[in-house]
Motif scaffolding. Sequence first.
Motif, PDB file in Angstrom:
ATOM      1  N   LYS A 132      -9.524  46.803  27.100  1.00 61.78           N
ATOM      2  CA  LYS A 132      -8.718  45.718  26.544  1.00 61.78           C
ATOM      3  C   LYS A 132      -8.452  45.943  25.051  1.00 61.78           C
ATOM      4  N   ALA A 133      -9.485  46.392  24.329  1.00 60.53           N
ATOM      5  CA  ALA A 133      -9.313  46.654  22.901  1.00 60.53           C
ATOM      6  C   ALA A 133      -8.317  47.789  22.669  1.00 60.53           C
ATOM      7  N   SER A 134      -8.368  48.812  23.514  1.00 68.60           N
ATOM      8  CA  SER A 134      -7.423  49.926  23.377  1.00 68.60           C
ATOM      9  C   SER A 134      -5.994  49.472  23.640  1.00 68.60           C
ATOM     10  N   ILE A 135      -5.814  48.655  24.659  1.00 74.45           N
ATOM     11  CA  ILE A 135      -4.480  48.141  24.960  1.00 74.45           C
ATOM     12  C   ILE A 135      -3.972  47.281  23.812  1.00 74.45           C
ATOM     13  N   ASN A 136      -4.854  46.487  23.219  1.00 76.82           N
ATOM     14  CA  ASN A 136      -4.454  45.662  22.078  1.00 76.82           C
ATOM     15  C   ASN A 136      -4.056  46.526  20.881  1.00 76.82           C
ATOM     16  N   ARG A 137      -4.791  47.640  20.644  1.00 76.48           N
ATOM     17  CA  ARG A 137      -4.428  48.536  19.536  1.00 76.48           C
ATOM     18  C   ARG A 137      -3.074  49.193  19.785  1.00 76.48           C
ATOM     19  N   ILE A 138      -2.820  49.588  21.031  1.00 78.71           N
ATOM     20  CA  ILE A 138      -1.515  50.176  21.363  1.00 78.71           C
ATOM     21  C   ILE A 138      -0.409  49.156  21.120  1.00 78.71           C
ATOM     22  N   ASN A 139      -0.636  47.921  21.539  1.00 78.16           N
ATOM     23  CA  ASN A 139       0.348  46.856  21.334  1.00 78.16           C
ATOM     24  C   ASN A 139       0.584  46.607  19.845  1.00 78.16           C
ATOM     25  N   ASP A 140      -0.486  46.594  19.066  1.00 74.31           N
ATOM     26  CA  ASP A 140      -0.346  46.384  17.624  1.00 74.31           C
ATOM     27  C   ASP A 140       0.497  47.497  16.980  1.00 74.31           C
ATOM     28  N   LEU A 141       0.230  48.749  17.377  1.00 76.52           N
ATOM     29  CA  LEU A 141       1.003  49.865  16.832  1.00 76.52           C
ATOM     30  C   LEU A 141       2.477  49.744  17.195  1.00 76.52           C
ATOM     31  N   GLN A 142       2.768  49.310  18.407  1.00 75.06           N
ATOM     32  CA  GLN A 142       4.166  49.158  18.814  1.00 75.06           C
ATOM     33  C   GLN A 142       4.846  48.020  18.050  1.00 75.06           C
ATOM     34  N   GLN A 143       4.120  46.939  17.822  1.00 73.48           N
ATOM     35  CA  GLN A 143       4.703  45.825  17.078  1.00 73.48           C
ATOM     36  C   GLN A 143       4.955  46.201  15.615  1.00 73.48           C
ATOM     37  N   ILE A 144       4.028  46.942  15.022  1.00 73.67           N
ATOM     38  CA  ILE A 144       4.213  47.397  13.638  1.00 73.67           C
ATOM     39  C   ILE A 144       5.423  48.314  13.546  1.00 73.67           C
ATOM     40  N   SER A 145       5.523  49.227  14.514  1.00 72.60           N
ATOM     41  CA  SER A 145       6.660  50.150  14.535  1.00 72.60           C
ATOM     42  C   SER A 145       7.978  49.398  14.673  1.00 72.60           C
ATOM     43  N   ALA A 146       8.025  48.427  15.562  1.00 67.86           N
ATOM     44  CA  ALA A 146       9.256  47.651  15.763  1.00 67.86           C
ATOM     45  C   ALA A 146       9.617  46.855  14.507  1.00 67.86           C
ATOM     46  N   ALA A 147       8.608  46.293  13.853  1.00 63.51           N
ATOM     47  CA  ALA A 147       8.870  45.508  12.643  1.00 63.51           C
ATOM     48  C   ALA A 147       9.405  46.391  11.519  1.00 63.51           C
ATOM     49  N   LYS A 148       8.807  47.578  11.333  1.00 64.97           N
ATOM     50  CA  LYS A 148       9.294  48.472  10.274  1.00 64.97           C
ATOM     51  C   LYS A 148      10.682  49.002  10.597  1.00 64.97           C
ATOM     52  N   THR A 149      10.929  49.286  11.869  1.00 63.35           N
ATOM     53  CA  THR A 149      12.261  49.755  12.256  1.00 63.35           C
ATOM     54  C   THR A 149      13.307  48.692  11.956  1.00 63.35           C
ATOM     55  N   GLU A 150      12.999  47.455  12.306  1.00 62.01           N
ATOM     56  CA  GLU A 150      13.945  46.371  12.046  1.00 62.01           C
ATOM     57  C   GLU A 150      14.155  46.168  10.544  1.00 62.01           C
ATOM     58  N   ALA A 151      13.065  46.236   9.776  1.00 71.63           N
ATOM     59  CA  ALA A 151      13.182  46.062   8.330  1.00 71.63           C
ATOM     60  C   ALA A 151      14.040  47.182   7.721  1.00 71.63           C
ATOM     61  N   PHE A 152      13.849  48.401   8.211  1.00 75.72           N
ATOM     62  CA  PHE A 152      14.652  49.520   7.696  1.00 75.72           C
ATOM     63  C   PHE A 152      16.118  49.344   8.052  1.00 75.72           C
ATOM     64  N   GLN A 153      16.385  48.884   9.268  1.00 69.08           N
ATOM     65  CA  GLN A 153      17.766  48.672   9.690  1.00 69.08           C
ATOM     66  C   GLN A 153      18.437  47.564   8.892  1.00 69.08           C
ATOM     67  N   MET A 154      17.670  46.587   8.463  1.00 69.04           N
ATOM     68  CA  MET A 154      18.216  45.492   7.670  1.00 69.04           C
ATOM     69  C   MET A 154      18.386  45.872   6.197  1.00 69.04           C
ATOM     70  N   GLY A 155      17.905  47.066   5.823  1.00 64.55           N
ATOM     71  CA  GLY A 155      18.108  47.537   4.454  1.00 64.55           C
ATOM     72  C   GLY A 155      17.004  47.167   3.490  1.00 64.55           C
ATOM     73  N   ASP A 156      15.822  46.879   3.979  1.00 62.31           N
ATOM     74  CA  ASP A 156      14.691  46.553   3.101  1.00 62.31           C
ATOM     75  C   ASP A 156      14.350  47.778   2.248  1.00 62.31           C
ATOM     76  N   PRO A 157      14.428  47.661   0.933  1.00 59.90           N
ATOM     77  CA  PRO A 157      14.175  48.828   0.074  1.00 59.90           C
ATOM     78  C   PRO A 157      12.704  49.256   0.053  1.00 59.90           C
TER      79      PRO A 157
END
Length: 111
Positions: A46-71
């Motif tokens: 369960k902890a491993s699955i949660n870490r995988i989910n956290d990494l995916q959410q962080i990646s999605a958030a940074k991708t969205e921020a980059f697409q929006m032009g966050d310097p």
Amino acid sequence: MSVAGIQSALQQMQALQTQAAGQAANTKPIAANNGAQPTGFANELKASINRINDLQQISAAKTEAFQMGDPRVSLNDVMVDSQKAGIAFEMGVQVRNRMVNAYKEIMNMNV
């Protein structure tokens, strides 16, 4: 690639190395649990699955921020986080596949 981008990527790799070394040093045998939290395969899975989910959410958030032009978010950060999330997901898929194969093998054993 600029010098600042290379330095940023190098710093991230060094931080990951330090974090990995810290996790390796903090791992304790199951017998030395001292009753803090119950350990077991299900909890670790369960902890491993949660870490995988956290990494995916962080990646999605940074991708969205980059697409929006966050310097504050560079392309290097987005790509590194995307690769970390992808590798973690592939590892999770491989663990699942091995668990399914082990289950099938156990079910086919003669009792």
